[in-house]
Design an enzyme around this catalytic site. Structure first.
Site, mmCIF file in Angstrom:
data_model
loop_
_atom_site.group_PDB
_atom_site.id
_atom_site.type_symbol
_atom_site.label_atom_id
_atom_site.label_comp_id
_atom_site.label_asym_id
_atom_site.label_seq_id
_atom_site.Cartn_x
_atom_site.Cartn_y
_atom_site.Cartn_z
ATOM 1 C CB SER A 66 -3.169 36.247 -0.146
ATOM 2 O OG SER A 66 -1.640 36.666 -0.106
ATOM 3 C CE LYS A 69 -2.624 36.680 -4.129
ATOM 4 N NZ LYS A 69 -1.825 37.889 -2.658
ATOM 5 C CB SER A 126 -1.926 32.686 -3.056
ATOM 6 O OG SER A 126 -1.833 33.947 -2.607
ATOM 7 C CE LYS A 228 -5.724 33.232 -1.980
ATOM 8 N NZ LYS A 228 -4.494 33.199 -1.174
#
Length: 381
Positions: A66, A69, A126, A228
């Site tokens: 992720s 992202k 997320s 993140k």
């Protein structure tokens, strides 16, 4: 060698001035090795100077999960800044976005959702579904959006990354590195401060469902304001973090840890190490006086033009040496802002920065007598 040849040699050579702190004692501060970090790869980097303070396998290409992202956010932030889209736009949710698996923002197929809400769902929750919906809205399809991702990644210097989707779901040809993720995070903080603030938001509610930000450091450390988390079986537990403390900002990247708690603890180690043993200072306020000829004034103030930063072991800036290299003797007229050479900053017998040197003030021409006198000075200097 006759006097004319000698004069020509002098005029063709660089004028070099050494400026150093003559009262400074020999450096006595030593930097310990970085702590052992339980991760497959890691980096801790100063945001302003770009200096990497510690790393392991920094260029090893790994699945980003992720963390992908972050690149998706960068593309959308850039399109927002350039005016191609707005936060108030309504985004229609496709069946593909709705069916996207993994972490979700629980958006519903066919509904119209404000772009800002989708962004927060992607950044804070997320949401893979939110990522796909945003990609489709911005580029028409996720496949086309990926072209934007890779193009912008190349523009900001991510040399070892490739993206195949917007969410970070597993793909054999999707990869990045610890160093590239640090570069991306730094570019995002620098270029989009108004949007970056969402990375510090601890929770977000959509469709009556509240989900927390998975970055536990937002609650543990008040100096942390992003970025993140990521996880897949192949990628392991990953975390990209930024913290602003003691007058400097550091970015930490931990890839391939064994649990969410381990990635958090290891990130704390890296940040503490960087803040404790290093410091970053701006050099845009450096100025010196150098001689100028055929001018109404004997000297002119020179310095650096742009804001530049240097990172060194803490308390060691007083031991740096600054060397001014003038392209030639300075002869009026000189205008403020003219580049007249370079400034080389050295530490421990190593050049650590070479910066353009400019005139910080005008040097107007002197009278006839001044010009005559200085012509003689230049011939016999």
């Amino acid at each position: 060698m006759n006097i004319n040849s000698f004069t020509l040699l002098l005029k063709s050579a660089f004028l070099i001035l050494f400026l150093t702190n003559v009262n400074a004692e020999e450096p006595r501060f030593y930097i310990p090795d970085a702590p052992a970090i339980a991760a497959e790869a890691f980096v801790v980097m100063d945001h302003n100077s770009g200096k990497i303070l510690a790393s392991h396998n920094e260029n090893e290409m790994r699945p980003p999960a992720s963390l992908t992202k972050l690149m998706t956010s960068y593309v959308i932030f850039k399109r927002l800044k350039e005016g191609f889209i707005t936060l108030d736009e309504e985004v229609k949710i496709s069946e593909k976005a709705w069916r996207t698996g993994g972490s979700r923002s629980f958006i519903e197929v066919g509904k119209m959702i404000k772009l800002e809400d989708l962004l927060k769902g992607m950044i804070i929750q997320s949401g893979n579904d939110a990522s796909v919906a945003l990609a489709e809205h911005v580029a028409g399809s996720e496949g086309t959006f990926v072209l934007f991702m890779n193009d912008y990644a190349e523009q900001i210097g991510m040399k070892n990354s490739n993206f195949e989707n917007s969410s970070g779901l597993p793909h054999d040809n999707q990869y990045s590195t610890a160093k590239d993720m640090a570069i991306l995070s730094s570019a995002m903080i620098r270029n989009f401060p108004d949007y970056y603030k969402w990375y510090s938001q601890k929770e977000f509610t959509y469709n009556n469902i509240t989900q927390p930000n998975r970055n536990k450091l937002l609650s543990r450390d008040s100096t942390v304001d992003g970025l993140k988390t990521g996880w897949t079986t192949k990628a392991g537990y990953c975390l990209v973090t930024s913290a602003n403390r003691v007058g400097m900002r550091l970015i930490s990247v931990v890839l391939g840890s064994q649990s969410s708690e381990i990635r958090t603890v290891e990130t704390e180690k890296l940040l503490d190490y960087g803040f404790r043993f290093f410091e970053t200072q701006s050099v845009n306020d450096i100025s010196h006086q150098v001689p100028v000829y055929k001018s109404k004034q004997a000297n002119i103030k020179v310095g650096v033009s742009d804001t530049s930063f240097l990172t060194l072991p803490r308390n060691q800036f007083k031991y740096t040496t600054q060397t001014i290299n003038l392209s030639s003797d300075l002869i009026a007229p000189i205008n403020k802002g003219d580049q007249i050479g370079t400034l080389v900053i050295s530490f421990s017998n190593e050049d650590i920065a070479t910066l353009p040197l400019i005139a910080l003030e005008d040097a107007t021409e002197g009278g006839i007598f001044t010009k005559m006198v200085d012509t003689v000075k230049l011939m016999f200097r």
